[in-house]
Scaffold this active site. Structure first.
Site: not given
Length: 398
Positions: A224-225, A228-230, A248, A293, A346
């Protein structure tokens, strides 16, 4: 602080779009700031911070204001901060004593914390005595946190480089790649960002990729990019060796991943849109590490996205919980036996977090997994965003 008509008008116009046209605050602010390139950093900062703060305290402002007039709302917000209003006709009818007295007599937590009644009830039910302090913390302005791109520079070297340009930072304890700005400012214009030496990423968010224990040479799926931060963080932890498949359902988000990877000097990220169930089936038991995520309510990041609380509803949270469980059930098949999966949100609600993990583990698909550990990150305890991170291991085949 002196108010200028053009800046107040910009705030009022932005609030109109957000409050009455249901636009997203970040997009509205971006558009407003682009509308006048002559505004300096101080003017732009005033507009952005004032709009975000008015969105954050919307319900309280509307309760205290003598009317729904947009200038009255701004004036009420201004007086709430013990500031003096200029003698403008737009502010006629605003009386500081009336607003102050009405505020002192207020004892409704949902209005005081500026949240919907249903959210106050849900938070109180799920978090108990921790809820009041948590929502109070989430109503405070977030700090700007950087994640150092260790492929290009060390944390100390980046800190020194920023300090040379009078940008002071401090090192938060327990976050090895994080730097926190001592003062909020637009860091995206700094040459170090354009060179890919850092990304802006909250400290709690940085815990997610670390929890996967990804090693150089591994095959990792970030299912679940988003932008793409992670994935970027994972690639740095893997020393740009191996492969990170960034997936995604919305392909346009993955375009950002490509651009960011290029700026970060990363070559192992492979963006791959999820086009249907076949995409998942083709990757069955192919990943050494799997990151989920998942979409969530976003209640843990209200400090950054205060308009979220006005867009949520009990029905939308129930819907996203269904999506979360569906992702756990279907995407977990991509992990190899013996591999590690991280489920993250989050959100601070147990119904999106440990309850989802427990439901998964009790299901046929979850029988192959065991929970190694989980971490419930509350803003009141960490000082950063609220997050949930569960680390699960898939049992090796016999």
């Amino acid at each position: 602080m002196k108010l200028f008509p053009n800046l107040v008008r910009a705030v009022v116009e932005a609030i109109d779009e957000i409050f009455h046209q249901n636009r997203y605050a970040d997009k509205v602010i971006e558009k407003v700031l682009k509308s006048n390139p002559k505004w300096g950093a101080r003017d732009r900062g005033f507009i952005a911070e004032t709009v975000y703060d008015m969105v954050r305290w919307r319900r309280l402002i509307e309760y205290l204001s003598p009317s729904g007039d947009l200038y009255h709302l701004f004036g009420t917000y201004w007086l709430m901060h013990d500031r003096t209003l200029p003698d403008w006709r737009e502010f006629k009818g605003l009386h500081p004593d009336h607003i102050s007295r009405k505020y002192r007599q207020l004892d409704n937590r949902a209005i005081l914390q500026s949240i919907p009644d249903w959210l106050d009830e849900m938070g109180s039910k799920q978090l108990g005595e921790k809820w009041e302090k948590e929502i109070d913390t989430l109503n405070q302005q977030a700090e700007v946190v950087l994640r150092v791109n260790t492929l290009k520079i060390s944390r100390e070297d980046l800190r020194q480089r920023l300090a040379a340009d009078d940008i002071d930072t401090y090192l938060p304890r327990g976050y090895k790649d994080a730097l926190v700005l001592a003062k909020r400012q637009n860091i995206f214009q700094h040459p170090a960002f354009k060179e890919g030496l850092f990304e802006v990423q909250d400290a709690s968010s940085q815990k997610v990729a670390t929890a996967l224990d990804a090693e150089p040479g591994m095959r990792v799926i970030d299912a679940c990019a988003g932008a793409g931060g992670k994935s970027l963080h994972l690639a740095a932890l893997m020393e740009d060796k191996g492969r990170v498949i960034s997936m995604d359902t919305e392909a346009w988000k993955l375009q950002q991943t490509k651009l960011r990877a290029r700026r970060n000097g990363i070559s192992i990220i492979e963006p791959r849109p999820i086009e249907g169930t076949k995409t998942i089936k083709r990757l069955r038991e192919s990943a050494d590490r799997l990151l989920l995520d998942v979409p969530c309510s976003g209640l843990g990041v209200l400090r950054r996205n205060p308009d979220t609380k006005w867009k949520l509803s009990p029905e939308s949270i129930e819907k996203v919980q269904s999506i979360q469980q569906d992702i756990l059930q279907r995407y977990s098949t991509m992990l190899k036996p013996g591999g590690i999966m991280v489920y993250a949100t989050c959100s601070i609600l147990p119904s999106e977090n440990q309850d989802q993990v427990n439901t998964f583990l009790a299901s046929p698909a979850g029988k192959e997994f065991e929970l190694i550990e989980d971490e419930k990150v509350l803003a009141q305890e960490s000082g950063f965003d609220g997050f949930y991170i569960a680390k699960l291991k898939k049992r090796a085949s016999i």
